[in-house]
Scaffold this motif. Sequence first.
Motif, PDB file in Angstrom:
ATOM      1  N   ALA A  58      49.999  22.273  36.427  1.00 46.47           N
ATOM      2  CA  ALA A  58      50.675  23.574  36.342  1.00 46.47           C
ATOM      3  C   ALA A  58      51.798  23.655  37.366  1.00 46.47           C
ATOM      4  O   ALA A  58      52.902  24.146  37.064  1.00 46.47           O
ATOM      5  CB  ALA A  58      49.670  24.702  36.550  1.00 46.47           C
ATOM      6  N   GLN A  59      51.548  23.166  38.580  1.00 43.62           N
ATOM      7  CA  GLN A  59      52.577  23.203  39.609  1.00 43.62           C
ATOM      8  C   GLN A  59      53.746  22.293  39.248  1.00 43.62           C
ATOM      9  O   GLN A  59      54.919  22.634  39.472  1.00 43.62           O
ATOM     10  CB  GLN A  59      51.974  22.796  40.956  1.00 43.62           C
ATOM     11  CG  GLN A  59      50.926  23.759  41.487  1.00 43.62           C
ATOM     12  CD  GLN A  59      51.479  25.153  41.729  1.00 43.62           C
ATOM     13  OE1 GLN A  59      52.642  25.306  42.100  1.00 43.62           O
ATOM     14  NE2 GLN A  59      50.647  26.166  41.488  1.00 43.62           N
ATOM     15  N   ILE A  60      53.436  21.118  38.672  1.00 46.83           N
ATOM     16  CA  ILE A  60      54.498  20.202  38.272  1.00 46.83           C
ATOM     17  C   ILE A  60      55.368  20.821  37.183  1.00 46.83           C
ATOM     18  O   ILE A  60      56.605  20.786  37.243  1.00 46.83           O
ATOM     19  CB  ILE A  60      53.901  18.861  37.794  1.00 46.83           C
ATOM     20  CG1 ILE A  60      53.251  18.128  38.971  1.00 46.83           C
ATOM     21  CG2 ILE A  60      54.971  17.988  37.145  1.00 46.83           C
ATOM     22  CD1 ILE A  60      52.477  16.893  38.554  1.00 46.83           C
ATOM     23  N   LEU A  61      54.732  21.400  36.163  1.00 48.13           N
ATOM     24  CA  LEU A  61      55.482  22.037  35.081  1.00 48.13           C
ATOM     25  C   LEU A  61      56.269  23.232  35.588  1.00 48.13           C
ATOM     26  O   LEU A  61      57.371  23.509  35.119  1.00 48.13           O
ATOM     27  CB  LEU A  61      54.517  22.475  33.973  1.00 48.13           C
ATOM     28  CG  LEU A  61      53.848  21.349  33.175  1.00 48.13           C
ATOM     29  CD1 LEU A  61      52.793  21.927  32.242  1.00 48.13           C
ATOM     30  CD2 LEU A  61      54.879  20.555  32.397  1.00 48.13           C
ATOM     31  N   ASP A  62      55.694  23.937  36.560  1.00 47.04           N
ATOM     32  CA  ASP A  62      56.371  25.116  37.094  1.00 47.04           C
ATOM     33  C   ASP A  62      57.645  24.721  37.843  1.00 47.04           C
ATOM     34  O   ASP A  62      58.663  25.400  37.757  1.00 47.04           O
ATOM     35  CB  ASP A  62      55.419  25.854  38.043  1.00 47.04           C
ATOM     36  CG  ASP A  62      55.957  27.229  38.408  1.00 47.04           C
ATOM     37  OD1 ASP A  62      56.122  28.026  37.483  1.00 47.04           O
ATOM     38  OD2 ASP A  62      56.205  27.481  39.598  1.00 47.04           O
ATOM     39  N   ARG A  63      57.584  23.586  38.550  1.00 47.86           N
ATOM     40  CA  ARG A  63      58.767  23.140  39.294  1.00 47.86           C
ATOM     41  C   ARG A  63      59.786  22.450  38.393  1.00 47.86           C
ATOM     42  O   ARG A  63      60.984  22.497  38.654  1.00 47.86           O
ATOM     43  CB  ARG A  63      58.357  22.167  40.403  1.00 47.86           C
ATOM     44  CG  ARG A  63      57.568  22.813  41.532  1.00 47.86           C
ATOM     45  CD  ARG A  63      57.482  21.869  42.720  1.00 47.86           C
ATOM     46  NE  ARG A  63      56.806  20.630  42.382  1.00 47.86           N
ATOM     47  CZ  ARG A  63      55.496  20.432  42.525  1.00 47.86           C
ATOM     48  NH1 ARG A  63      54.731  21.418  42.984  1.00 47.86           N
ATOM     49  NH2 ARG A  63      54.955  19.280  42.200  1.00 47.86           N
ATOM     50  N   LEU A 358      55.167  30.469  34.604  1.00 49.41           N
ATOM     51  CA  LEU A 358      54.413  29.492  33.826  1.00 49.41           C
ATOM     52  C   LEU A 358      53.172  29.027  34.567  1.00 49.41           C
ATOM     53  O   LEU A 358      52.084  28.927  33.982  1.00 49.41           O
ATOM     54  CB  LEU A 358      55.304  28.301  33.473  1.00 49.41           C
ATOM     55  CG  LEU A 358      54.631  27.157  32.704  1.00 49.41           C
ATOM     56  CD1 LEU A 358      54.045  27.656  31.392  1.00 49.41           C
ATOM     57  CD2 LEU A 358      55.623  26.026  32.460  1.00 49.41           C
ATOM     58  N   ALA A 359      53.283  28.707  35.858  1.00 53.83           N
ATOM     59  CA  ALA A 359      52.129  28.213  36.618  1.00 53.83           C
ATOM     60  C   ALA A 359      51.017  29.252  36.638  1.00 53.83           C
ATOM     61  O   ALA A 359      49.832  28.910  36.511  1.00 53.83           O
ATOM     62  CB  ALA A 359      52.543  27.860  38.047  1.00 53.83           C
ATOM     63  N   THR A 360      51.379  30.516  36.785  1.00 54.69           N
ATOM     64  CA  THR A 360      50.371  31.580  36.800  1.00 54.69           C
ATOM     65  C   THR A 360      49.665  31.684  35.458  1.00 54.69           C
ATOM     66  O   THR A 360      48.443  31.844  35.387  1.00 54.69           O
ATOM     67  CB  THR A 360      51.031  32.923  37.153  1.00 54.69           C
ATOM     68  OG1 THR A 360      51.683  32.804  38.418  1.00 54.69           O
ATOM     69  CG2 THR A 360      49.990  34.033  37.223  1.00 54.69           C
TER      70      THR A 360
END
Length: 584
Positions: A58-63, A358-360
């Motif tokens: 999630a963090q990777i996709l968010d960044r 997105l990450a949330t």
Amino acid sequence: MARVAPVALWIGLLWVLGTPLSAAAADESVAFDPDLPTETVEESEFVAGIRQAVKRRAQILDRGGLTRVTAPPAAGVAPWWEAQVTTPQLGDSYYQAPLLDFVDRSVAHSSQIAVFSSIPLIRETGIDEVDGIYVPRLFAEGKYEHRNEPVGSVLTTGRPGRFRQNEGALELGVRKRFITGGEASLYQRFTEVRNNSDFLFPNPQAGSNTGFSLVQPLLRGGGIGYYKALRDLAVLDTAVSRHEFLRQVESHLLEVHRSYWALYLARALYLQKERMAEDTEQILDKLEARAELDAQQSQVLRAKSAQVDRQTDLLRAKIAVENSSSRIRALVNDPALEPYTELVPTELPRASYPEVRLATVIEKAAEERPEVRQGYLAYEAATLRVGRAKRDTWALLDLVIEGSFNGNDGQRYAFDQAFRDGFDNTPGVLVGLRFEIPLGRDESKARLSRRRLELVQAGDQLRNTMDTVILESQVAVAEYATAVAELEGRRSVWDATRQDFEQKRERWEQGIGGESGAARLEFLLDAQDRLLDSEARLVHAQVNYLVAASTIERVQGTLLESQGITVAEVREEDELPTLDLGRD
């Protein structure tokens, strides 16, 4: 005192066997806990690893991609149809209500939700079924037998002739299984025998047999964990069905949301087409009034053709409104709505847009989505089944203990004296072991292989569910971002098209007749088409945004929470349990 002690022991054992393993008071309403946590099942390393992997992804996709969706509040002229779409248009019999009213009616009356609510209640009976294994059972057996047989040896009766015997027996007791896997029985048996044999002494005689037996598995099928897992499996299966129920309810309520805004859309399109049909009719009236002055016949025919086309579109729009109303009635299934010919929404599209990250969304979905919770619980259940299957492959080794007090008396029906006679003497005791081991690959080995494959399948299914949830989160956030951007763009296009239409109408009215009037009429009708299209696209964008916002809640697994929907399990005396959905 010597006689009182055995009797006290018998009563004490009877009390122990008669005590239920657990007792739960029946409440009128109990909290609906979807997870139903067990005492022994802890989160496995595999599940914990899946959770951590999802957070990292999630963090990777968010960044790496779209992270936030924000937009300024809508400005400019409010769409004209918003003042009319919440007003009855098609008849005197109508029902006006906000979205939450239809949500409340749906959870209270929907037949589809009623079907879904039965699933967890059916699965929950499995818990009571497992608990019922350990409930003590009272048993009793009585019989009377008369024998009249030829004698083949004088050793039977001591004399020639036939052997005749009357025998009666009554046995009663308590039997109970324990969570260790053992089974204990405490019984009392009375007999009365009389026959014509010289070898029965005393004759007749009353007999008493007070006994206790215990069979405890030491390897296969034994141990507290083995049988505790059986109840945990029932709890996990119930929890899985409860999350399935919540998933189905969320899906149903999302359809209610979509249908509500589809009704708003249909009514808005109807109003737009109605207004455009009226405007075209006014153009036709003006042309017919100037037919003898300067309006050409071709202009009249062109306007009449456009007017018929508008009326046909209006008829189709009216049918769309009726179909949308029927769709809501079918989803809500509330008989109180049947008398109303027109359903009227009272809510308007929002003027501001909440921030979405997105990450949330992914992290919430990984914790709250019913499908994800089902995957977690299904994996834990598969782990428990593997553990039980391993124990089933062990050798069978049972400990057997039996003890009994036996007595008799030489009088008919003197059972009290026979009972006392048994306790005046030392008891008989039996202690033994029972062993069994298969000499080849039996069914337990195949069952263990199947359980291990099911565990692998559950892990793969959980990974697939997580991948699907992440994909749905990405799509939902992208759709939400697109809906926000589209809505702002469609609003600007509509505003420009509206101004352009007003200018062309003013120019046409300044010169209706002549050749220039014919060209201006074509420009005006073309502007009408473009205005109608921009209005339709704007209201479609409004509805797409609202549905996208509800879809975000559904993807996160928080739709019920956002609507304030709660679930309680209602249990009334002598009635079947029910699930009651309501609002805080």
